[in-house]
Design a protein around this motif. Sequence first.
Motif, PDB file in Angstrom:
ATOM      1  N   LEU A   4       0.816  -1.219   0.000  1.00 35.15           N
ATOM      2  CA  LEU A   4       0.000   0.000   0.000  1.00 35.15           C
ATOM      3  C   LEU A   4       0.847   1.265   0.000  1.00 35.15           C
ATOM      4  CD1 LEU A   4      -2.835  -0.982   2.526  1.00 35.15           C
ATOM      5  CD2 LEU A   4      -3.027  -0.776   0.041  1.00 35.15           C
ATOM      6  N   THR A   5       1.970   1.252   0.729  1.00 32.02           N
ATOM      7  CA  THR A   5       2.781   2.467   0.816  1.00 32.02           C
ATOM      8  C   THR A   5       3.399   2.864  -0.521  1.00 32.02           C
ATOM      9  OG1 THR A   5       4.637   1.091   1.583  1.00 32.02           O
ATOM     10  CG2 THR A   5       3.359   2.281   3.253  1.00 32.02           C
ATOM     11  N   SER A   6       3.514   1.917  -1.426  1.00 32.68           N
ATOM     12  CA  SER A   6       4.056   2.239  -2.747  1.00 32.68           C
ATOM     13  C   SER A   6       2.988   2.781  -3.692  1.00 32.68           C
ATOM     14  CB  SER A   6       4.702   0.994  -3.376  1.00 32.68           C
ATOM     15  OG  SER A   6       3.731  -0.017  -3.609  1.00 32.68           O
ATOM     16  N   ARG A   7       1.719   2.739  -3.253  1.00 32.19           N
ATOM     17  CA  ARG A   7       0.624   3.160  -4.127  1.00 32.19           C
ATOM     18  C   ARG A   7      -0.326   4.184  -3.505  1.00 32.19           C
ATOM     19  NH1 ARG A   7       2.494  -1.522  -5.518  1.00 32.19           N
ATOM     20  NH2 ARG A   7       2.391  -2.241  -7.676  1.00 32.19           N
ATOM     21  N   VAL A   8      -0.363   4.250  -2.188  1.00 27.08           N
ATOM     22  CA  VAL A   8      -1.322   5.119  -1.503  1.00 27.08           C
ATOM     23  C   VAL A   8      -0.557   6.158  -0.692  1.00 27.08           C
ATOM     24  CG1 VAL A   8      -3.260   5.202   0.123  1.00 27.08           C
ATOM     25  CG2 VAL A   8      -2.935   3.194  -1.340  1.00 27.08           C
ATOM     26  N   ARG A   9      -1.095   7.368  -0.626  1.00 27.52           N
ATOM     27  CA  ARG A   9      -0.447   8.432   0.143  1.00 27.52           C
ATOM     28  C   ARG A   9      -0.410   8.085   1.628  1.00 27.52           C
ATOM     29  NH1 ARG A   9      -3.141  13.173   0.120  1.00 27.52           N
ATOM     30  NH2 ARG A   9      -5.073  12.189  -0.573  1.00 27.52           N
ATOM     31  N   ARG A  10       0.637   8.552   2.305  1.00 27.02           N
ATOM     32  CA  ARG A  10       0.876   8.184   3.709  1.00 27.02           C
ATOM     33  C   ARG A  10      -0.222   8.704   4.644  1.00 27.02           C
ATOM     34  NH1 ARG A  10       4.858   6.111   1.142  1.00 27.02           N
ATOM     35  NH2 ARG A  10       7.039   6.631   1.522  1.00 27.02           N
ATOM     36  N   ARG A  11      -0.591   9.967   4.503  1.00 33.60           N
ATOM     37  CA  ARG A  11      -1.517  10.591   5.462  1.00 33.60           C
ATOM     38  C   ARG A  11      -2.860   9.866   5.551  1.00 33.60           C
ATOM     39  NH1 ARG A  11      -1.789  15.840   7.501  1.00 33.60           N
ATOM     40  NH2 ARG A  11      -3.927  15.939   6.734  1.00 33.60           N
ATOM     41  N   PRO A  12      -3.602   9.731   4.442  1.00 33.95           N
ATOM     42  CA  PRO A  12      -4.901   9.054   4.563  1.00 33.95           C
ATOM     43  C   PRO A  12      -4.787   7.613   5.038  1.00 33.95           C
ATOM     44  CG  PRO A  12      -4.331   9.410   2.244  1.00 33.95           C
ATOM     45  CD  PRO A  12      -3.369  10.203   3.061  1.00 33.95           C
ATOM     46  N   LEU A  13      -3.698   6.937   4.645  1.00 31.85           N
ATOM     47  CA  LEU A  13      -3.500   5.549   5.085  1.00 31.85           C
ATOM     48  C   LEU A  13      -3.293   5.497   6.596  1.00 31.85           C
ATOM     49  CD1 LEU A  13      -3.309   2.712   3.834  1.00 31.85           C
ATOM     50  CD2 LEU A  13      -0.826   3.030   3.696  1.00 31.85           C
ATOM     51  N   LEU A  14      -2.476   6.412   7.106  1.00 26.78           N
ATOM     52  CA  LEU A  14      -2.211   6.455   8.554  1.00 26.78           C
ATOM     53  C   LEU A  14      -3.492   6.740   9.336  1.00 26.78           C
ATOM     54  CD1 LEU A  14      -0.071   6.551  10.911  1.00 26.78           C
ATOM     55  CD2 LEU A  14      -0.066   9.031  10.562  1.00 26.78           C
ATOM     56  N   PHE A  15      -4.235   7.767   8.936  1.00 28.37           N
ATOM     57  CA  PHE A  15      -5.429   8.157   9.692  1.00 28.37           C
ATOM     58  C   PHE A  15      -6.496   7.067   9.653  1.00 28.37           C
ATOM     59  CE2 PHE A  15      -4.077  12.698   8.591  1.00 28.37           C
ATOM     60  CZ  PHE A  15      -3.354  12.813   9.768  1.00 28.37           C
ATOM     61  N   THR A  16      -6.620   6.382   8.526  1.00 22.63           N
ATOM     62  CA  THR A  16      -7.625   5.319   8.417  1.00 22.63           C
ATOM     63  C   THR A  16      -7.294   4.150   9.340  1.00 22.63           C
ATOM     64  OG1 THR A  16      -8.099   5.901   6.119  1.00 22.63           O
ATOM     65  CG2 THR A  16      -8.745   3.701   6.840  1.00 22.63           C
ATOM     66  N   LEU A  17      -6.039   3.686   9.288  1.00 24.87           N
ATOM     67  CA  LEU A  17      -5.681   2.485  10.042  1.00 24.87           C
ATOM     68  C   LEU A  17      -5.554   2.757  11.542  1.00 24.87           C
ATOM     69  CD1 LEU A  17      -3.172   0.958   7.482  1.00 24.87           C
ATOM     70  CD2 LEU A  17      -5.409   0.061   8.110  1.00 24.87           C
ATOM     71  N   VAL A  18      -5.076   3.939  11.914  1.00 25.51           N
ATOM     72  CA  VAL A  18      -5.034   4.274  13.344  1.00 25.51           C
ATOM     73  C   VAL A  18      -6.458   4.470  13.871  1.00 25.51           C
ATOM     74  CG1 VAL A  18      -4.228   5.931  15.078  1.00 25.51           C
ATOM     75  CG2 VAL A  18      -2.720   5.255  13.205  1.00 25.51           C
ATOM     76  N   GLY A  19      -7.350   5.000  13.030  1.00 26.49           N
ATOM     77  CA  GLY A  19      -8.758   5.094  13.415  1.00 26.49           C
ATOM     78  C   GLY A  19      -9.354   3.718  13.690  1.00 26.49           C
ATOM     79  N   LEU A  20      -9.011   2.739  12.863  1.00 25.67           N
ATOM     80  CA  LEU A  20      -9.457   1.364  13.100  1.00 25.67           C
ATOM     81  C   LEU A  20      -8.837   0.784  14.369  1.00 25.67           C
ATOM     82  CD1 LEU A  20      -9.364  -0.112   9.472  1.00 25.67           C
ATOM     83  CD2 LEU A  20     -11.385   0.440  10.840  1.00 25.67           C
ATOM     84  N   ASN A  21      -7.607   1.190  14.675  1.00 27.65           N
ATOM     85  CA  ASN A  21      -6.954   0.763  15.914  1.00 27.65           C
ATOM     86  C   ASN A  21      -7.744   1.253  17.135  1.00 27.65           C
ATOM     87  OD1 ASN A  21      -3.397   0.623  16.789  1.00 27.65           O
ATOM     88  ND2 ASN A  21      -5.179  -0.010  17.963  1.00 27.65           N
ATOM     89  N   ILE A  22      -8.201   2.496  17.070  1.00 31.91           N
ATOM     90  CA  ILE A  22      -9.026   3.058  18.150  1.00 31.91           C
ATOM     91  C   ILE A  22     -10.329   2.269  18.281  1.00 31.91           C
ATOM     92  CG2 ILE A  22     -10.312   5.103  18.897  1.00 31.91           C
ATOM     93  CD1 ILE A  22      -8.138   6.791  17.443  1.00 31.91           C
ATOM     94  N   LEU A  23     -10.942   1.961  17.141  1.00 30.61           N
ATOM     95  CA  LEU A  23     -12.178   1.174  17.155  1.00 30.61           C
ATOM     96  C   LEU A  23     -11.939  -0.208  17.764  1.00 30.61           C
ATOM     97  CD1 LEU A  23     -15.152   0.771  16.310  1.00 30.61           C
ATOM     98  CD2 LEU A  23     -14.303   0.017  14.058  1.00 30.61           C
ATOM     99  N   ALA A  24     -10.799  -0.831  17.429  1.00 28.12           N
ATOM    100  CA  ALA A  24     -10.472  -2.147  17.979  1.00 28.12           C
ATOM    101  C   ALA A  24     -10.332  -2.090  19.498  1.00 28.12           C
ATOM    102  CB  ALA A  24      -9.181  -2.669  17.341  1.00 28.12           C
ATOM    103  N   TYR A  25      -9.707  -1.024  20.002  1.00 30.88           N
ATOM    104  CA  TYR A  25      -9.601  -0.832  21.453  1.00 30.88           C
ATOM    105  C   TYR A  25     -10.978  -0.779  22.108  1.00 30.88           C
ATOM    106  CZ  TYR A  25      -4.652   0.132  22.487  1.00 30.88           C
ATOM    107  OH  TYR A  25      -3.296   0.027  22.727  1.00 30.88           O
ATOM    108  N   ILE A  26     -11.847   0.043  21.527  1.00 32.98           N
ATOM    109  CA  ILE A  26     -13.179   0.243  22.116  1.00 32.98           C
ATOM    110  C   ILE A  26     -13.979  -1.059  22.100  1.00 32.98           C
ATOM    111  CG2 ILE A  26     -15.372   1.471  21.821  1.00 32.98           C
ATOM    112  CD1 ILE A  26     -13.718   3.826  20.678  1.00 32.98           C
TER     113      ILE A  26
END
Length: 465
Positions: free
Chosen positions: A299-321
Amino acid sequence: MISYGMVIGFNVSLFSELRKSQEIPLDRDSESWLASLIGITTFIGALFTPIIIDSIGRRPAVITSSVLMVSGWITFSLASSLPVLLVAKFLQGMSVGLGSTMGGLLIAEYSSPKYRGSFMATILTSLLLGSLISHLFGLFYNWHQISTILGFFSLPGLIISLFSPESPVFLATKGRYEQCRKVFRWLRGPNEDDELEKMIKTDLIVKESKKSRPKKTMSKIIQKKLTYVILTFKKREFYIPVFIVMHLSAIHQFCGALVYDTYAFDIHKALYGTDIYMFKVIASLDIQRILSTVLTVYLTSRVRRRPLLFTLVGLNILAYICAAGYIYARRHSLLPFDHMAIGVFLHHFHYFTNGAGSMPLTTIISNELFPTADKGFCGLVCSLIFSIFMFANIKSAPYLFSLIDVEGTLCAYALLLFYCQVMLYYMLPETKDKTLQEIEDKFRGFSLVDRAEVLKTKDDEDVSN
């Protein structure tokens, strides 16, 4: 990097066996100190990193780290008391402090912007592979035997570092420009000479500004160092990356991976009510996390870093909850239906989010932000921050488990990750397909090379007039 992963994975075997066998008696305080000591010693190792990388080179730092790692495993294999265990942890923490930051910087300096993200992502893949190796051996051997085996697994890291070239960035800062060109082209070929020449030209400009300065006494040298620290902290290309890396380090440390690995016994008891299947579940989690990280390499070779980071860390927060809610409901008998598969799913979902996002992306982005001229000092400051977070995370976890239970601790981590997301949303630039020099110029607000050319043009015009 595989060796550093084995250090993390070894904690599961060490602490779970010592709790059950009491071969070396540990209470909650001594266990938390043994687990968290790596955070302090990582910083001690990191203190030597700028000295070594700026004066001797990047390669010697990695070699020293490898020697300390092997020494740590030998000490573990001979341990029969808490002090000896602490010495082994000290050696391994020094190794991680010297090598972890340096490894990322070295890869960033070796690799092309086009492939840098993918290469950086292999750092975490290697860490996870090392953790998996430790956990697999935990199915069959005791912790003494595992430490001996892992000592042999650490030897290839030493051998590889002995045959690796020095960084072209280091060679440029030392004025060894021909050797820099030779190594740079050996690493990347002849198609990226623009970046090579711009790097050399920037270094020449920096050196030119330092010329004609008289030799100083010791007091003047100390004053100069203090002035350097103060002036460096005032540079936009320094304090902005440090602020960003501080929040990226918080995400990396508090995403759950470290606490889940270190205190696997507590997490498994909370999620499943038993630790019978602990090593089997952990092995499956490791495999899944490695696959998640490989996905990130793609993904890092094809997708921009910022949106990828915010999406996956957001899912990390959801996993915690979700995990916190399930543990709370299970503990208070609020579930209409319960099955071990629910805990397994939530556990794997959490490992997917930190394996695909919170850990690899923070590592990739952090190593892209350090300014070339102050890389050693910036690395030291960021290593200090990382080490403080690591120590605080591991040291506080058992006390938080006792105070607010496992589910409360997970909610606290979710809040911390949310805060970091907000800060990074406003501060973090996009780094995909940008050279390290372009990223540095972005923080500075201008390019040194471009400004020098403009000033030269103006001087030429003045002379003509």
